[in-house]
Design a protein around this motif. Structure first.
Motif, PDB file in Angstrom:
ATOM      1  N   ILE A   7       0.720  -1.185   0.113  1.00  0.00           N
ATOM      2  CA  ILE A   7      -0.014   0.068  -0.020  1.00  0.00           C
ATOM      3  C   ILE A   7       0.870   1.200   0.054  1.00  0.00           C
ATOM      4  CG2 ILE A   7      -1.677   1.167   1.365  1.00  0.00           C
ATOM      5  CD1 ILE A   7      -2.478  -1.313   2.676  1.00  0.00           C
ATOM      6  N   PHE A   8       0.792   2.171  -0.745  1.00  0.00           N
ATOM      7  CA  PHE A   8       1.255   3.571  -0.781  1.00  0.00           C
ATOM      8  C   PHE A   8       0.486   4.354  -0.080  1.00  0.00           C
ATOM      9  CE2 PHE A   8       3.922   2.681  -4.924  1.00  0.00           C
ATOM     10  CZ  PHE A   8       4.603   1.662  -4.515  1.00  0.00           C
ATOM     11  N   VAL A   9       0.905   5.189   0.667  1.00  0.00           N
ATOM     12  CA  VAL A   9       0.111   6.275   1.496  1.00  0.00           C
ATOM     13  C   VAL A   9       1.042   7.711   0.974  1.00  0.00           C
ATOM     14  CG1 VAL A   9      -0.504   7.361   3.594  1.00  0.00           C
ATOM     15  CG2 VAL A   9      -0.837   4.941   3.487  1.00  0.00           C
ATOM     16  N   PRO A  53       2.910  -4.692   3.411  1.00  0.00           N
ATOM     17  CA  PRO A  53       3.667  -3.525   3.596  1.00  0.00           C
ATOM     18  C   PRO A  53       3.035  -2.295   3.252  1.00  0.00           C
ATOM     19  CG  PRO A  53       4.918  -4.933   2.326  1.00  0.00           C
ATOM     20  CD  PRO A  53       3.525  -5.510   2.371  1.00  0.00           C
ATOM     21  N   ILE A  54       3.132  -1.024   4.020  1.00  0.00           N
ATOM     22  CA  ILE A  54       2.728   0.250   3.957  1.00  0.00           C
ATOM     23  C   ILE A  54       4.054   0.943   3.512  1.00  0.00           C
ATOM     24  CG2 ILE A  54       1.711   2.423   4.770  1.00  0.00           C
ATOM     25  CD1 ILE A  54       0.113   0.462   6.530  1.00  0.00           C
ATOM     26  N   LEU A  55       4.127   1.825   2.441  1.00  0.00           N
ATOM     27  CA  LEU A  55       5.107   2.761   2.045  1.00  0.00           C
ATOM     28  C   LEU A  55       4.350   4.190   2.177  1.00  0.00           C
ATOM     29  CD1 LEU A  55       8.026   3.363   1.021  1.00  0.00           C
ATOM     30  CD2 LEU A  55       6.848   3.138  -1.032  1.00  0.00           C
ATOM     31  N   THR A  56       5.055   4.919   3.192  1.00  0.00           N
ATOM     32  CA  THR A  56       4.766   6.336   3.189  1.00  0.00           C
ATOM     33  C   THR A  56       5.486   6.956   2.177  1.00  0.00           C
ATOM     34  OG1 THR A  56       6.003   6.712   5.323  1.00  0.00           O
ATOM     35  CG2 THR A  56       3.719   6.012   5.462  1.00  0.00           C
ATOM     36  N   LEU A  57       4.928   7.844   1.641  1.00  0.00           N
ATOM     37  CA  LEU A  57       5.605   8.752   0.665  1.00  0.00           C
ATOM     38  C   LEU A  57       5.837  10.239   0.883  1.00  0.00           C
ATOM     39  CD1 LEU A  57       3.990   7.417  -2.511  1.00  0.00           C
ATOM     40  CD2 LEU A  57       6.011   6.814  -1.641  1.00  0.00           C
ATOM     41  N   SER A  58       7.021  10.909   0.478  1.00  0.00           N
ATOM     42  CA  SER A  58       7.202  12.219   0.243  1.00  0.00           C
ATOM     43  C   SER A  58       8.165  12.784   1.543  1.00  0.00           C
ATOM     44  CB  SER A  58       5.969  13.093   0.424  1.00  0.00           C
ATOM     45  OG  SER A  58       6.301  14.377   0.393  1.00  0.00           O
ATOM     46  N   ALA A  59       9.235  13.589   1.066  1.00  0.00           N
ATOM     47  CA  ALA A  59      10.128  14.197   2.093  1.00  0.00           C
ATOM     48  C   ALA A  59       9.371  15.589   2.379  1.00  0.00           C
ATOM     49  CB  ALA A  59      11.347  14.472   1.288  1.00  0.00           C
ATOM     50  N   GLY A  60       8.698  16.184   1.741  1.00  0.00           N
ATOM     51  CA  GLY A  60       8.287  17.476   2.088  1.00  0.00           C
ATOM     52  C   GLY A  60       7.619  17.929   0.842  1.00  0.00           C
ATOM     53  N   ASN A  94       5.934  -3.066   9.298  1.00  0.00           N
ATOM     54  CA  ASN A  94       5.551  -3.280   7.866  1.00  0.00           C
ATOM     55  C   ASN A  94       5.518  -2.065   7.457  1.00  0.00           C
ATOM     56  OD1 ASN A  94       3.326  -2.610   9.543  1.00  0.00           O
ATOM     57  ND2 ASN A  94       2.126  -3.305   7.803  1.00  0.00           N
ATOM     58  N   VAL A  95       5.848  -0.879   7.914  1.00  0.00           N
ATOM     59  CA  VAL A  95       5.722   0.353   7.346  1.00  0.00           C
ATOM     60  C   VAL A  95       7.279   0.978   6.975  1.00  0.00           C
ATOM     61  CG1 VAL A  95       5.370   2.861   7.937  1.00  0.00           C
ATOM     62  CG2 VAL A  95       4.062   1.158   8.869  1.00  0.00           C
ATOM     63  N   PHE A  96       7.352   1.475   5.819  1.00  0.00           N
ATOM     64  CA  PHE A  96       8.461   1.868   5.166  1.00  0.00           C
ATOM     65  C   PHE A  96       8.310   3.293   4.677  1.00  0.00           C
ATOM     66  CE2 PHE A  96       8.325  -2.600   4.578  1.00  0.00           C
ATOM     67  CZ  PHE A  96       9.244  -2.950   4.890  1.00  0.00           C
ATOM     68  N   VAL A  97       9.251   4.127   4.748  1.00  0.00           N
ATOM     69  CA  VAL A  97       9.300   5.563   4.338  1.00  0.00           C
ATOM     70  C   VAL A  97      10.263   5.709   3.226  1.00  0.00           C
ATOM     71  CG1 VAL A  97       8.857   6.119   6.719  1.00  0.00           C
ATOM     72  CG2 VAL A  97      11.020   6.146   6.093  1.00  0.00           C
ATOM     73  N   GLU A  98       9.695   6.797   2.417  1.00  0.00           N
ATOM     74  CA  GLU A  98      10.165   7.120   1.094  1.00  0.00           C
ATOM     75  C   GLU A  98      10.770   8.607   1.589  1.00  0.00           C
ATOM     76  OE1 GLU A  98      10.781   9.716  -1.918  1.00  0.00           O
ATOM     77  OE2 GLU A  98       8.672   9.458  -1.430  1.00  0.00           O
TER      78      GLU A  98
END
Length: 252
Positions: A7-9, A53-60, A94-98
Motif C-alpha cells: 500500500i502506498f500512502v 507493507p505500507i510505504l509512506t511517501l514524500s520528504a516534503g 511493515n511500514v517503510f518511508v520514502e
C-alpha cells in the motif's frame, strides 16, 4: 485485498508535530491501517506472517518550509505518517518511508526506483484524497507504465508488470476556500502534465529521470540554485492554497 503486495500512502503537507500529519493525511493512514487489518484477516495465517507493507511517501512539499525536529533536522512528511501509523494503529515493522520526493511526480518515480523495482511489489494500492486523485492516477499510470530502458521496447519486453489500484479518501480537514483553491491548482497541474510533460517524457524511466534532473525546479541544479537565490514567498493571495499543503488550514 488478498492480492495486494503493498500500500502506498501519499504525503500531503507539513505535519503539526511528529505524530500529527495533516488531518486529510491522517485519513489516508487510517484507511491503510484498516486495509492491513482486513488483509491479515483474509490471510488466515499465524501471527508470524509478515504484514502487508505500507510505504509512506514524500520528504516534503515545495510550497512550504519543512517541519523541523528538536535536533534541527527536517521531519519528513513520510516520517510523520509512519509515526502516526505507529502511535494510533501500532504498525511499524511493515511500514517503510520514502524520503526523497517533493511532489507527486517524484512520489511515483522514487517509489518505483527505490522500492518496487527492487522489492518485487507488483500489485499496489495507492491511497490519497479525492482532491488529489485525478492527478495522482495520471502520474502513477505514466511512471509505472513506462519501460525501465528504451531497449526494453526494442527487445519486445512485456509491458509494465505493475497493477495499480486507487483508493480516494474523503476531503476532510480543509476549509471550503482551501479545498476550492487546491482543486483549481490540481486541475492546472493535471492539464500541464497531460498535455506537456507526458508527451515528451514517456519512452522510459530515463526520460522521467531526465525531466526531474534537468527541468524540475526541485531536482535540477539550475532550479535549486534559482530557488535558493530567490526571495519569492507565498503571498496572501496564496494563503488558501498554502492551507491545503498543511499550512494551518482547518475547518469543515
Amino acid at each position: 485485498v488478498e492480492s495486494l503486495d503493498a500500500i502506498f500512502v501519499l504525503g500531503g503537507g507539513v505535519p503539526t508535530t511528529l505524530h500529527e500529519p495533516p488531518i486529510y493525511v491522517q485519513r489516508r493512514c487510517d484507511v491503510a491501517a484498516a486495509i492491513v487489518q482486513q488483509w491479515q484477516a483474509q490471510q488466515q495465517q499465524d501471527k508470524s506472517t509478515p504484514l502487508l507493507p505500507i510505504l509512506t511517501l514524500s520528504a516534503g512539499t515545495a510550497h512550504l518550509p519543512q517541519f523541523m525536529g528538536p535536533d534541527g533536522l527536517p521531519v519528513w512528511e513520510s516520517t510523520s505518517s509512519a509515526a502516526y501509523l505507529k502511535s494510533k494503529h501500532g504498525l511499524s515493522d511493515n511500514v517503510f518511508v520514502e524520503t526523497t520526493s517533493y511532489d507527486t511526480i517524484s512520489n511515483a518515480f522514487y517509489a518505483r526506483t527505490s522500492f518496487t523495482d527492487i522489492t518485487g511489489w507488483k500489485t499496489l494500492l495507492i491511497i490519497t484524497n479525492e482532491f488529489h486523485m485525478e492527478r495522482t492516477k495520471l502520474i502513477f499510470d505514466w511512471i509505472f507504465g513506462v519501460q525501465r530502458t528504451a531497449n526494453d521496447n526494442i527487445s519486445n519486453t512485456p509491458s509494465s508488470p505493475y497493477t495499480l489500484i486507487y483508493l480516494a479518501c474523503d476531503d476532510i480537514g480543509l476549509s471550503g476556500k482551501a479545498l476550492r483553491a487546491r482543486q483549481e491548482h490540481e486541475q492546472k497541474g493535471f492539464n500541464n502534465i497531460r498535455d506537456r510533460i507526458i508527451p515528451q517524457y514517456s519512452s522510459s524511466l530515463l526520460d522521467v529521470w531526465t525531466f526531474l534532473n534537468q527541468k524540475h525546479d526541485f531536482y535540477s541544479s539550475k532550479g535549486l540554485i534559482q530557488r535558493a537565490e530567490s526571495n519569492n514567498k507565498f503571498t496572501s493571495s496564496h494563503s488558501a492554497l498554502k492551507d491545503s499543503y498543511g499550512g494551518g488550514g482547518g475547518g469543515a
